[in-house]
Enzyme design. Structure first.
Site, PDB file in Angstrom:
ATOM      1  N   ASN A   1      42.646   4.789 -12.081  1.00 35.18           N
ATOM      2  CA  ASN A   1      41.564   5.339 -13.298  1.00 35.18           C
ATOM      3  C   ASN A   1      42.115   5.749 -14.627  1.00 35.18           C
ATOM      4  O   ASN A   1      41.365   6.033 -15.273  1.00 35.18           O
ATOM      5  CB  ASN A   1      40.568   6.580 -12.588  1.00 35.18           C
TER       6      ASN A   1
ATOM      7  N   ASP B   1      31.997   5.832  -4.514  1.00 37.85           N
ATOM      8  CA  ASP B   1      31.995   4.570  -5.479  1.00 37.85           C
ATOM      9  C   ASP B   1      30.596   4.631  -5.859  1.00 37.85           C
ATOM     10  O   ASP B   1      29.797   4.621  -4.905  1.00 37.85           O
ATOM     11  CB  ASP B   1      32.648   3.425  -4.799  1.00 37.85           C
TER      12      ASP B   1
END
Length: 231
Positions: free
Chosen positions: A68, A20
């Site tokens: 995503n 991340d």
């Protein structure tokens, strides 16, 4: 299941990572999202090589989640393009270094171009790998569980474990999440039941050897009881 033994006393066999912070890293430096993703790819390659040196047996990377797909189309296309580029540029070299590449997730949701590369790469896996690199693409933990339940005729824990995308691999000993977030984000929900969770503010492109070693040292100091009592 292949036998996996701890590389050194106190070190994990299997490390899972939520990568991340690529876009935030780019924003902080007034760079494009692509520059952030490319920096993240470089950090990933360096970390894989360091994990081999440390004797880690398995790395599972959360590269692209099913959620995503909800991002803007140009961003998804950029990510998929970088994935193809990375597979073409690095897969052979990784395999020559004795690294087994394995992919989990809803791979049928990926393009035929990517699926064909994945099938070819997995077919060329070394017989005795130095490290298994498990890449989660279009992956969601809830969907992984649902698919496992649908494949199981007997719903016991062993049967479910062997129906998940990570079948044949031991559950992660350590999960590392970079970028300062404190959640699992639908990653390996079944497999992380007794995993030690390590969170760091470090953004993924800056997560290098020293940061990884710091996480390993933290893990080595943990007392793992799997729900049992001390002593």
């Amino acid at each position: 299941m292949r036998e996996f033994t701890p590389p050194q006393s106190g070190l994990p066999v299997h490390v899972a990572l939520i990568l991340d912070g690529n876009r935030r890293w780019a924003r902080q430096r007034k760079k494009s999202h692509e520059a952030g993703y490319r920096a993240g790819i470089a950090a990933t390659r360096a970390l894989v090589e360091h994990a081999v040196r440390r004797g880690i047996s398995i790395l599972t990377l959360f590269a692209f989640s099913s959620e995503n797909r909800k991002r803007p189309k140009p961003q998804v296309e950029l990510l998929m393009g970088l994935l193809v580029e990375t597979l073409d540029a690095q897969a052979r070299e990784l395999m020559e270094q004795g690294i087994e590449l394995r992919f989990i997730g809803e791979l049928d949701r990926l393009s035929s171009k990517i699926r064909s590369r994945i099938r070819r790469i997995e077919a060329q896996a070394p017989a005795e790998p130095n490290l298994t690199l498990c890449v989660a693409l279009h992956y969601g933990g809830r969907q992984d569980l649902l698919s496992a339940f649908q494949r199981c005729q007997e719903a016991d824990a062993d049967a479910i474990g062997e129906a998940l995308g990570t079948a044949g691999l031991p559950d992660p000993d350590l999960l590392i999440r970079t970028g300062g977030e404190f959640r699992l984000s639908n990653f390996l929900l079944w497999q992380l039941a007794y995993t030690e969770l390590y969170f760091t503010d470090c953004l993924w492109p800056d997560f290098g050897e020293a940061e990884f070693d710091r996480a390993l040292e933290w893990f080595a100091a943990r007392e793992r009881r799997y729900g049992g009592s001390v002593g």
